[in-house]
Design a protein around this motif. Structure first.
Motif, PDB file in Angstrom:
ATOM      1  N   UNK A 113       0.808  -1.225   0.000  1.00  0.00           N
ATOM      2  CA  UNK A 113       0.000   0.000   0.000  1.00  0.00           C
ATOM      3  C   UNK A 113       0.836   1.267   0.000  1.00  0.00           C
ATOM      4  N   UNK A 114       2.028   1.208   0.562  1.00  0.00           N
ATOM      5  CA  UNK A 114       2.852   2.427   0.580  1.00  0.00           C
ATOM      6  C   UNK A 114       3.989   2.380  -0.441  1.00  0.00           C
TER       7      UNK A 114
ATOM      8  N   UNK B 177       7.018   5.556  -5.416  1.00  0.00           N
ATOM      9  CA  UNK B 177       6.054   6.009  -6.425  1.00  0.00           C
ATOM     10  C   UNK B 177       6.038   5.067  -7.630  1.00  0.00           C
TER      11      UNK B 177
ATOM     12  N   UNK C  40       4.292   1.856  -6.709  1.00  0.00           N
ATOM     13  CA  UNK C  40       2.831   2.024  -6.590  1.00  0.00           C
ATOM     14  C   UNK C  40       2.190   2.110  -7.968  1.00  0.00           C
TER      15      UNK C  40
ATOM     16  N   UNK D 296      -1.664   3.970  -8.130  1.00  0.00           N
ATOM     17  CA  UNK D 296      -1.806   5.386  -8.528  1.00  0.00           C
ATOM     18  C   UNK D 296      -1.723   5.489 -10.046  1.00  0.00           C
TER      19      UNK D 296
ATOM     20  N   UNK E  87     -10.334   4.037   3.062  1.00  0.00           N
ATOM     21  CA  UNK E  87      -9.309   4.705   2.245  1.00  0.00           C
ATOM     22  C   UNK E  87      -9.958   5.647   1.236  1.00  0.00           C
TER      23      UNK E  87
ATOM     24  N   UNK F 269       1.046  10.911  -6.471  1.00  0.00           N
ATOM     25  CA  UNK F 269       1.669  10.054  -5.462  1.00  0.00           C
ATOM     26  C   UNK F 269       1.504  10.654  -4.066  1.00  0.00           C
TER      27      UNK F 269
ATOM     28  N   UNK G  48      -1.966  10.315  -2.780  1.00  0.00           N
ATOM     29  CA  UNK G  48      -2.274   8.922  -2.427  1.00  0.00           C
ATOM     30  C   UNK G  48      -1.600   8.534  -1.117  1.00  0.00           C
ATOM     31  N   UNK G  49      -0.294   8.831  -1.028  1.00  0.00           N
ATOM     32  CA  UNK G  49       0.460   8.335   0.130  1.00  0.00           C
ATOM     33  C   UNK G  49       0.029   9.060   1.405  1.00  0.00           C
TER      34      UNK G  49
ATOM     35  N   UNK H 114      -3.033   7.170   2.532  1.00  0.00           N
ATOM     36  CA  UNK H 114      -2.678   5.901   3.181  1.00  0.00           C
ATOM     37  C   UNK H 114      -2.124   6.166   4.580  1.00  0.00           C
TER      38      UNK H 114
ATOM     39  N   UNK I  58      -4.851   7.185   6.950  1.00  0.00           N
ATOM     40  CA  UNK I  58      -5.679   6.018   7.285  1.00  0.00           C
ATOM     41  C   UNK I  58      -4.985   5.153   8.338  1.00  0.00           C
ATOM     42  N   UNK I  59      -3.713   4.925   8.146  1.00  0.00           N
ATOM     43  CA  UNK I  59      -2.974   4.088   9.096  1.00  0.00           C
ATOM     44  C   UNK I  59      -2.866   4.765  10.458  1.00  0.00           C
TER      45      UNK I  59
END
Lengths: 956, 265
Positions: A824-825, A947, A950, A956, B220, B243, B246-247, B250, B253-254
């Protein structure tokens, strides 16, 4: 302002500017070990000192902040002339290599052990978290601390710090403190910056803000009037000669496409004008007063842009050849721009600068078309690598001065003799009027194989008579230096269903940037150091190198091999996936083995015809078996965390040991009046331990103590010729020269001993320690020396040796790793990394391990984090340590182990093969394969950052 | 010629600042001011805070007051300082900087790379600020940033030092500049969540707090949607805006999951 403070326990009152940075202040006070690697980025730690007992960066403090406080510099650790406990442990474990910040490291570890005598691994990581070490990968620092903890309890504690080899030998194959280690770890005068005398001028460079431009007007008159300016050099008053910065054997396989200063500018950071002044401040002030008008041209940055038929031409001037001009040269020059600089090829490199091609080559064996046609499965994949910087902790630096009518160059170089030749040629000076003294080098990794600043300082000194210091800033290291050439490598591999390879094709497209230094050889090396890893009847390769306007490129440890290995090994793993075959089995089926003849090398010479080579030693069998056991290859592992996947990968790797048929090393030796020896080695020790290796080899042959062989190297006035430290030549070539001269000296000693004993030479032998024995008669080296140097004796004992060869010795290795991937990361953690390498007989086992760890961590950096990022104008956006992301101790694999695989090779000195470059070849493919094993996606370009991963995972 | 001034009192320090104007900077540890490529330019005078006795750490009931000149290492070494406040510091900020850099300096630098700002805001911290008239006032840290208040920070107070706090920081490597730093607190059904690093640079994400206040962790998708309403990113060397967006989602959320699960002590 009067500054009252205590430095190294001595109260002091010194005058200083309280708003000045502390590091240069301490340096001026004579504390040479407080060095500067990062210009105050707070990153590299070479400027570490203790302030009131706590470690701090001197570059992040002002002089005013030390008023009334207590400072300890690394010099304090060895006051009284004896190394401290920690310094001695560092030397014993072998972590004092390029050593620019070894004194700072000793200080940090000393502070740690005083604060926490039972320091854990976590404590060491915390203590060293603010220090960069590019040479040896941090891992052995844990060993240093463990050894120090033992010696704190028992000062006489001795342990074996590395495995030992060759029971039949006293010194070779055993760990031994580096012969130059004491001065390096103690922070004594050793590097170029330590040799600069008071009154030296400073050279600063005005650099181009444009990636591609022409200077239409330059006016230096205002700058010249600034008091303290000594001279200003521009394209108008510099030597009108073309050359290459590549420090390669003459004639070089690199086009001469560089002028000291040119009207045309080829990259952001290109030279516009050099200002030489009494002080740095004056030089910078004068630079501000230079008026330049530019005509900005369209730049190109990528191979695809360079290939475009309508692309701007980087080098549009006339094309010339010294020998081997093509028949159509006139046609090629039809549209040459007469007002641009020429590009001169020493011999054909198959380049066409007017099409932005610096060099090209094609070759192969067998019939690739037939081979691929016969295949059941063919995979074709393309891999890309990025532009990465060598980042030695000691920036590029030179100090030049006149000695009468002779020019003296104190240089941090890998190639003193090539440097002397290039400077002599540019200045029209005979070589015997130029003396290059290679000082200790604080890391080169390839970037100091090029002549990047020495010739400008030399010219300034020669034309003004003034001593000149020219030292790069960290930003200049990125924008005006030597970096890894970005490449796009396509592999097409054909195989039968059972995994038998039927054809391997490699197409290398390299981006050489503004100049063609190493334009042919680096990309060719991508083929020559990877293709021979597998056995196949049909190989073909195409190599094309393009000019562009990115920052300059050149050599970097591994040369082209890390890129070729990444493409070939990952391509083979992708083939294994297609074949539904275990990748390990595929490699095992096809890999190179002892006794095979590598026919492919026939067409992979460096600018000349190559020679097939017989593999006389190959440690791959043991390396693969041992590595597979260590990483538990074949056992799928899982994590309790559903976001985390585990994967494993490996790669086999190879390099060469110098360039047989091209490289050349010499040594000379004399016996001193007490029977000890002085060995003059042409080799260039870059911190890797080459001088130690030469001393060991000679002492082994001469049955004497290593302390009785003093090695002096790097001074072109004193030591004989050597092509230099590149292409993994040190152990093999310079080491063999040391072996050969020692064997000649042995004959001299035996002859002199036999004469003294009144026996025949055939009855004599050398016996440790330092004597000639014939039956019951014996004579010591001391007596031989006294006799030979007495007025009526035979004269001082001398020997000279020159080593060239056509024999090849290939080092091999297998690198295994295990990673965890956060799906996920995109975070990748390297849980295990095992580097198993065959360097024949490891002559310096402790230093060899450090070389492996260092090479691996560099390539982990390249694979995972590092890349030079350019904006749309070609300006590097991360030209500093804070943004470029060199791995720190916090990034090393959790379980990181280097293993030395012993093989018997007939050609190297006592069977030694090269060790360090090869270590950079494994990480990229091993990690890419492990990531695929974990999450099922192939990452086909560097760096494998979060990146990119992902995106590959469609997140993404 | 720049000046180096060593006031003995806060009053004197303020006086120096008034006398020397904009080019004068208060010098705590100096690690930010002296750093390569620092945003602090054109310094004409350094006003050293070394002699001002701003180095105490005081515990009163649940609150904790930290002198502005307390170094980051001193915070790490102090048993009463919330460990979560320092969770990201030890691995990412090297000891030579921790030994010199101060908490006050870190706040006053207003860097989006700050190790503390998001956490201190989540903990509803206040600061004592002496303005250029020499008047000391206690102001919420949030006001200091939102209103760009000038003056000299003398101390920082965390009113509820034991309140559960979670902090996460995302970067390419341990020491890399972070894409974002996210900090949140959660206690008795009340939450505060801050994101540092996007646009706006410092954001309290109230539209996500409401989920947490109900004891639920948003999905998410919900997080991404809610963040997109209030937070944007730019492409730069740290990564693309896609990116980063998105990150950050995440990471938030965590962090929220950790808070709700009560895993953060």
């Amino acid at each position: 302002m009067k500054i009252s403070c205590t430095i190294n326990r001595v109260p002091r009152e010194v005058y200083g500017d309280p708003t000045q940075k502390l590091q240069p202040f301490l340096k001026r006070l004579g504390f040479l070990s407080v060095r500067n690697s990062d210009d105050g980025a707070g990153y590299a730690g070479s400027d570490t000192i203790l302030l009131d007992g706590k470690i701090v960066y001197a570059n992040l403090l002002l002089v005013g902040q030390i008023i009334g406080r207590e400072i300890i510099t690394p010099e304090h650790l060895s006051e009284g002339g004896r190394l401290s406990l920690v310094q001695q442990c560092m030397l014993d474990v072998g972590v004092v290599q390029s050593a620019y910040n070894s004194p700072a490291t000793a200080l940090i570890l000393t502070e740690l052990l005083e604060r926490k005598p039972a320091a854990t691994k976590e404590d060491v990581i915390d203590a060293l978290g603010g220090l960069l070490n590019r040479a040896m990968g941090y891992q052995q620092f844990f060993q240093v601390v463990e050894l120090a903890k033992e010696r704190m309890k028992d000062p006489a504690f001795v342990t074996q710090v590395a495995p030992e080899f060759r029971d039949d030998l006293r010194l070779v194959g055993k760990s031994q403190p580096k012969v130059d280690g004491v001065k390096l770890v103690a922070g004594h005068r050793a590097f170029v910056e330590d040799m600069v005398e008071p009154g030296a001028c400073v050279l600063k460079m005005l650099r181009s803000p444009h990636a591609h431009a022409v200077i239409t007007k330059i006016d230096t008159s205002k700058a010249e009037k600034v008091p303290g300016v000594v001279t200003i050099i521009t394209h108008k008053n510099c030597p009108d000669k073309m050359y290459t910065s590549a420090g390669q054997g003459f004639p070089e396989p690199s086009p001469y496409d560089k002028r000291m200063f040119s009207k045309k500018l080829y990259h952001v950071g290109d030279r516009v004008a050099a200002v030489v002044a009494e002080t740095e401040e004056i030089a910078l002030q004068a630079i501000e007063k230079i008026d330049v008008t530019y005509k900005v041209l369209q730049p190109i940055f990528t191979v695809d842009q360079a290939k475009d038929p309508n692309a701007p031409v980087v080098h549009g001037g006339p094309i010339e050849y010294v020998v081997g001009a093509p028949d159509n040269l006139k046609e090629l020059n039809k549209n040459a721009q007469k007002d641009e600089d020429s590009t001169i090829f020493q011999f054909p490199l198959h380049g066409n600068p007017h099409k932005n091609i610096a060099a090209s080559v094609t070759g192969g064996i067998g019939d690739i078309e037939k081979g691929l046609k016969e295949a059941d499965v063919v995979v074709e994949r393309t891999y890309e690598t990025s532009q990465v910087q060598c980042t030695p902790m000691e920036p590029h630096i030179v100090y030049t001065k006149m000695d009468g009518d002779r020019l003296v160059i104190h240089a941090a170089t890998q190639v003193p003799y090539h440097l002397r030749r290039i400077v002599s040629t540019l200045l029209d000076l005979p070589e015997n009027r130029v003396r290059v003294i290679k000082e200790r080098v604080g890391g080169g990794y390839g970037s100091k194989q090029d002549i990047l600043l020495e010739e400008v300082a030399a010219y300034a000194t020669y034309t003004t008579g003034r001593p000149v210091l020219f030292r790069y800033t960290r930003e200049e290291e990125f924008i005006a230096c030597s970096t890894r050439k970005p490449m796009r490598v396509t592999v097409k591999i054909g195989s039968k269903k059972d995994g038998t390879l039927t054809g391997v094709y490699m197409n290398v497209e390299a981006n050489t940037g503004p100049f063609g230094n190493h334009a042919l050889t680096v990309p060719m090396n991508a083929c020559s150091k990877s293709l021979p890893l597998v056995l196949c009847d049909n190989f073909k390769f195409d190599v094309t190198t393009y000019y562009s306007n990115i920052p300059p490129t050149g050599a970097y440890q591994g040369y082209g091999a890390p890129k070729g290995s990444y493409a070939l090994m990952t391509g083979l793993a992708e083939l294994a996936e297609e074949l539904k075959m275990d990748y390990y089995d595929l490699i095992e089926k096809n890999r190179v083995r002892e006794g095979v003849m590598l026919e492919i090398l026939r067409c992979l010479g460096e600018g000349r015809e190559g020679t097939p080579a017989l593999v006389k030693s190959c440690g791959l069998d043991a390396a693969m078996k041992q590595g597979a056991e260590m990483v538990k290859w074949g056992e799928k592992e899982t994590s309790d965390n559903p976001d985390i996947a585990i994967g494993k990968g490996f790669a086999i790797i190879q390099q060469g040991s110098g360039l047989p048929g091209l490289d050349h090393s010499c040594a000379s030796m004399k016996m001193a009046a007490d029977g000890t020896f002085i060995l003059h080695s042409g080799g260039s020790d870059l911190g890797t331990g080459l001088d130690t290796l030469c001393a060991k080899v000679a002492a082994e042959v001469l049955k004497t103590d290593i302390a009785d062989v003093h090695v002096y190297s790097g001074d072109t006035d004193v030591v004989p010729f050597d092509t230099g430290a590149y292409a993994s030549s040190g152990t093999y070539f310079s080491g063999n020269a040391a072996l050969k001269v020692a064997e000649k000296m042995k004959e001299e000693v035996l002859e002199a001993g036999a004469a003294l004993l009144g026996v025949s030479i055939a009855d004599c032998e050398l016996v440790y320690p330092s004597k000639v024995v014939a039956g019951k008669k014996e004579v010591s080296f001391l007596d031989i020396a006294r006799d030979s140097q007495a007025g009526l004796g035979r004269g001082q004992l001398f020997a000279n040796a020159s080593y060239t060869t056509e024999d090849a010795a290939f080092p091999y290795g297998a690198h295994f790793c295990k990673v965890s991937v956060d799906k996920r990361s995109g975070d990748v953690k390297i849980l295990q990394y095992f580097a198993l390498q065959d360097c024949g007989t490891p002559i310096n086992p402790d230093l060899s391990l450090g070389q492996i760890y260092g090479g691996v961590l560099k390539s982990i950096g390249h694979s995972m984090y590092e890349e030079m990022i350019l904006d749309e104008n070609g300006t590097c956006l991360n030209a500093n340590f804070a943004d470029y992301l060199v791995p720190t101790i916090g990034e090393i694999p959790e379980d990181f182990r280097a293993e030395l695989i012993f093989t018997e090779d007939p050609f190297g000195p006592f069977g030694g093969k090269s060790i360090s470059e090869i270590a950079t070849n494994g990480a990229a493919p091993a990690l890419a394969i492990a990531i695929h094993d974990a999450v099922g996606v192939w990452i086909r370009s560097w760096p494998f950052n979060q990146e990119k991963l992902l995106k590959a995972l469609d997140k993404i | 010629m720049r000046e180096y001034l060593i006031p003995k009192t806060v009053k004197e320090a303020i006086q120096y600042k008034i006398e020397h104007g904009e080019g004068a900077v208060f010098l705590g540890g100096g690690t930010e001011i002296e750093r390569l490529n620092s945003s602090v330019k054109g310094v004409s005078a350094y006003i050293s805070l070394e002699a001002l006795k701003l180095k105490s750490i005081k515990v009163q009931g649940r609150s904790l007051t930290i002198g502005a000149m307390v170094t980051i290492q001193e915070l790490l070494d102090h048993t009463k300082v919330p460990k979560a406040l320092l969770a990201t510091v030890k691995d990412t900020l090297p000891r030579p900087i921790r030994n010199v850099g101060t908490l006050g300096g870190n706040i006053a630098s207003r860097r989006k790379e700050s190790y503390f700002i998001a956490s201190l805001l989540a903990l509803q911290s206040t600061i004592k600020l002496v303005n250029l008239k020499g008047i000391e006032k206690e102001v919420p840290l949030q006001d200091y940033f939102e209103r760009s208040l000038p003056g000299l920070i003398t101390s920082i107070t965390i009113p509820h030092r034991e309140r559960p706090l979670a902090v996460k920081r995302v970067g390419k490597t341990l020491r890399a500049r972070p894409v974002c730093t996210v900090a949140g607190t959660y206690e008795d059904g009340e939450s505060r969540l801050f994101v540092l690093g996007g646009t706006p640079e410092l954001l309290r994400v109230k539209n996500l707090e409401k989920y947490l206040d109900k004891g639920a962790v948003p999905t998410a998708d919900q997080i991404e949607k809610e963040l997109a309403k209030v937070l944007t990113f730019e492409d730069d060397i740290l990564g693309s805006k896609v990116y980063k967006s998105y990150i950050t989602g995440v990471t938030v959320e965590r962090l929220l999951a950790d808070l709700v699960r009560g895993e953060i002590k």
